[in-house]
Write a protein that holds these residues in place. Structure first.
Motif, PDB file in Angstrom:
ATOM      1  N   ASP A  68      -7.961  -7.067  45.565  1.00  0.00           N
ATOM      2  CA  ASP A  68      -7.926  -5.887  44.714  1.00  0.00           C
ATOM      3  C   ASP A  68      -9.196  -5.095  45.011  1.00  0.00           C
ATOM      4  OD1 ASP A  68      -8.160  -3.999  42.657  1.00  0.00           O
ATOM      5  OD2 ASP A  68      -7.215  -5.332  41.188  1.00  0.00           O
ATOM      6  N   LEU A  69      -9.055  -4.019  45.756  1.00  0.00           N
ATOM      7  CA  LEU A  69     -10.217  -3.263  46.230  1.00  0.00           C
ATOM      8  C   LEU A  69     -11.030  -2.668  45.096  1.00  0.00           C
ATOM      9  CD1 LEU A  69      -8.492  -1.519  49.244  1.00  0.00           C
ATOM     10  CD2 LEU A  69     -10.122  -3.422  49.331  1.00  0.00           C
ATOM     11  N   LYS A  70     -10.367  -2.234  44.045  1.00  0.00           N
ATOM     12  CA  LYS A  70     -11.072  -1.624  42.918  1.00  0.00           C
ATOM     13  C   LYS A  70     -12.011  -2.634  42.259  1.00  0.00           C
ATOM     14  CE  LYS A  70     -10.142   1.826  39.507  1.00  0.00           C
ATOM     15  NZ  LYS A  70      -9.150   2.667  38.897  1.00  0.00           N
ATOM     16  N   LYS A  71     -11.606  -3.900  42.218  1.00  0.00           N
ATOM     17  CA  LYS A  71     -12.429  -4.947  41.615  1.00  0.00           C
ATOM     18  C   LYS A  71     -13.434  -5.537  42.609  1.00  0.00           C
ATOM     19  CE  LYS A  71      -8.923  -6.431  38.302  1.00  0.00           C
ATOM     20  NZ  LYS A  71      -7.999  -7.515  37.937  1.00  0.00           N
ATOM     21  N   THR A  72     -13.096  -5.522  43.894  1.00  0.00           N
ATOM     22  CA  THR A  72     -13.904  -6.198  44.903  1.00  0.00           C
ATOM     23  C   THR A  72     -15.060  -5.347  45.425  1.00  0.00           C
ATOM     24  OG1 THR A  72     -11.955  -7.425  45.600  1.00  0.00           O
ATOM     25  CG2 THR A  72     -13.802  -7.395  47.129  1.00  0.00           C
ATOM     26  N   LEU A  73     -14.813  -4.061  45.600  1.00  0.00           N
ATOM     27  CA  LEU A  73     -15.840  -3.197  46.178  1.00  0.00           C
ATOM     28  C   LEU A  73     -16.903  -2.846  45.146  1.00  0.00           C
ATOM     29  CD1 LEU A  73     -13.553  -0.837  48.264  1.00  0.00           C
ATOM     30  CD2 LEU A  73     -14.811  -2.860  49.039  1.00  0.00           C
ATOM     31  N   GLU A  74     -18.147  -2.837  45.557  1.00  0.00           N
ATOM     32  CA  GLU A  74     -19.271  -2.627  44.650  1.00  0.00           C
ATOM     33  C   GLU A  74     -19.597  -1.148  44.482  1.00  0.00           C
ATOM     34  OE1 GLU A  74     -22.526  -4.871  46.147  1.00  0.00           O
ATOM     35  OE2 GLU A  74     -21.393  -6.729  46.191  1.00  0.00           O
ATOM     36  N   GLY A  75     -20.044  -0.799  43.284  1.00  0.00           N
ATOM     37  CA  GLY A  75     -20.574   0.533  43.009  1.00  0.00           C
ATOM     38  C   GLY A  75     -19.633   1.658  43.378  1.00  0.00           C
ATOM     39  N   ASP A  76     -20.179   2.624  44.100  1.00  0.00           N
ATOM     40  CA  ASP A  76     -19.412   3.799  44.495  1.00  0.00           C
ATOM     41  C   ASP A  76     -18.588   3.562  45.759  1.00  0.00           C
ATOM     42  OD1 ASP A  76     -20.420   5.254  42.371  1.00  0.00           O
ATOM     43  OD2 ASP A  76     -22.150   5.984  43.527  1.00  0.00           O
ATOM     44  N   THR A  77     -18.600   2.361  46.297  1.00  0.00           N
ATOM     45  CA  THR A  77     -17.917   2.084  47.551  1.00  0.00           C
ATOM     46  C   THR A  77     -16.422   2.350  47.445  1.00  0.00           C
ATOM     47  OG1 THR A  77     -19.577   0.405  48.039  1.00  0.00           O
ATOM     48  CG2 THR A  77     -17.582   0.361  49.371  1.00  0.00           C
ATOM     49  N   PHE A  78     -15.808   1.971  46.320  1.00  0.00           N
ATOM     50  CA  PHE A  78     -14.372   2.217  46.150  1.00  0.00           C
ATOM     51  C   PHE A  78     -14.093   3.721  46.125  1.00  0.00           C
ATOM     52  CE2 PHE A  78     -10.576   2.950  43.534  1.00  0.00           C
ATOM     53  CZ  PHE A  78      -9.642   2.232  44.275  1.00  0.00           C
ATOM     54  N   GLU A  79     -14.884   4.463  45.389  1.00  0.00           N
ATOM     55  CA  GLU A  79     -14.682   5.920  45.309  1.00  0.00           C
ATOM     56  C   GLU A  79     -14.896   6.572  46.681  1.00  0.00           C
ATOM     57  OE1 GLU A  79     -13.386   7.598  42.824  1.00  0.00           O
ATOM     58  OE2 GLU A  79     -13.250   5.717  41.704  1.00  0.00           O
ATOM     59  N   ASP A  80     -15.878   6.102  47.439  1.00  0.00           N
ATOM     60  CA  ASP A  80     -16.114   6.626  48.785  1.00  0.00           C
ATOM     61  C   ASP A  80     -14.923   6.324  49.697  1.00  0.00           C
ATOM     62  OD1 ASP A  80     -18.579   7.509  47.936  1.00  0.00           O
ATOM     63  OD2 ASP A  80     -19.690   5.835  48.841  1.00  0.00           O
ATOM     64  N   PHE A  81     -14.376   5.132  49.561  1.00  0.00           N
ATOM     65  CA  PHE A  81     -13.205   4.717  50.337  1.00  0.00           C
ATOM     66  C   PHE A  81     -12.026   5.648  50.052  1.00  0.00           C
ATOM     67  CE2 PHE A  81      -9.279   2.099  49.873  1.00  0.00           C
ATOM     68  CZ  PHE A  81      -9.008   1.902  51.219  1.00  0.00           C
ATOM     69  N   ILE A  82     -11.728   5.887  48.778  1.00  0.00           N
ATOM     70  CA  ILE A  82     -10.628   6.767  48.384  1.00  0.00           C
ATOM     71  C   ILE A  82     -10.887   8.201  48.867  1.00  0.00           C
ATOM     72  CG2 ILE A  82      -9.414   7.793  46.408  1.00  0.00           C
ATOM     73  CD1 ILE A  82      -8.707   4.819  46.992  1.00  0.00           C
ATOM     74  N   THR A  83     -12.122   8.645  48.784  1.00  0.00           N
ATOM     75  CA  THR A  83     -12.482   9.987  49.235  1.00  0.00           C
ATOM     76  C   THR A  83     -12.247  10.142  50.734  1.00  0.00           C
ATOM     77  OG1 THR A  83     -14.112  10.212  47.469  1.00  0.00           O
ATOM     78  CG2 THR A  83     -14.380  11.667  49.385  1.00  0.00           C
ATOM     79  N   GLU A  84     -12.589   9.134  51.519  1.00  0.00           N
ATOM     80  CA  GLU A  84     -12.373   9.205  52.970  1.00  0.00           C
ATOM     81  C   GLU A  84     -10.892   9.333  53.304  1.00  0.00           C
ATOM     82  OE1 GLU A  84     -14.700   6.887  55.945  1.00  0.00           O
ATOM     83  OE2 GLU A  84     -15.482   5.929  54.125  1.00  0.00           O
ATOM     84  N   ILE A  85     -10.057   8.548  52.645  1.00  0.00           N
ATOM     85  CA  ILE A  85      -8.616   8.623  52.890  1.00  0.00           C
ATOM     86  C   ILE A  85      -8.086   9.984  52.444  1.00  0.00           C
ATOM     87  CG2 ILE A  85      -6.366   7.666  52.246  1.00  0.00           C
ATOM     88  CD1 ILE A  85      -7.749   4.926  52.115  1.00  0.00           C
TER      89      ILE A  85
END
Length: 169
Positions: A68-85
């Motif tokens: 579960d990426l939302k739970k696994t990724l730290e801090g702003d990393t999940f938001e950065d990931f979604i922004t890149e896509i």
């Protein structure tokens, strides 16, 4: 930092591999599929009918991982990931007339019945490496199967007849 690799590019679909350079244990594949129809309430239950009627097309972004990426990724990393896509999709040809919905698919119960450990560790790696490779291939195949369902055609049929590396619509 991340490494993005396009695995497949067709007229109506793309598959990408996403790899975090500082955490290569996380497996992520995502697809962008133009399903060539209007979006429906089934596609996004939170949208109103008037919102769905505003646009003529539906792009599906499906993210596949074993965690579960939302739970696994730290801090702003999940938001950065979604922004890149999202940035990738925003620069697509038909983006402005399309509804774009993102779905996360977590594959934490990968079927290991077909997994067999190869004895030659020099050739195949140790048990951990072999299991990681099996999971990566399983998730990648799941991503391909979803595109086939969405487009109602096999990838082989699509790629033999409609490959368009640089074709403009």
């Amino acid at each position: 930092m991340a490494n993005l690799t396009r695995i497949l590019r067709l007229r109506d679909a793309e598959i990408w591999e996403y790899e975090f350079l500082d955490n290569q244990d996380i497996i992520i594949y995502f697809s962008i599929t133009d399903v060539n129809r209007k979006a429906t309430i089934h596609d996004n239950p939170l949208a109103t009918q008037s919102e769905l009627d505003e646009r003529d097309n539906y792009l599906s972004i499906d993210i596949h991982s074993h965690v579960d990426l939302k739970k696994t990724l730290e801090g702003d990393t999940f938001e950065d990931f979604i922004t890149e896509i999202s940035f990738l999709v925003e620069h697509m040809h038909d983006f402005h007339n399309a509804h774009v919905f993102m779905k996360m698919h977590v594959h934490d119960n990968i079927d290991l019945t077909d997994f067999q450990i190869e004895e030659d560790e020099d050739l195949h790696g140790d048990e951990k490496e072999q299991l990681y490779t099996f999971k990566r291939l399983w998730i990648k195949q799941t991503c391909f199967r979803l595109i086939e369902q969405q487009l109602n055609r096999k990838i082989e049929e699509i790629s033999n007849s409609r490959f368009c590396q640089d074709l403009m619509r």
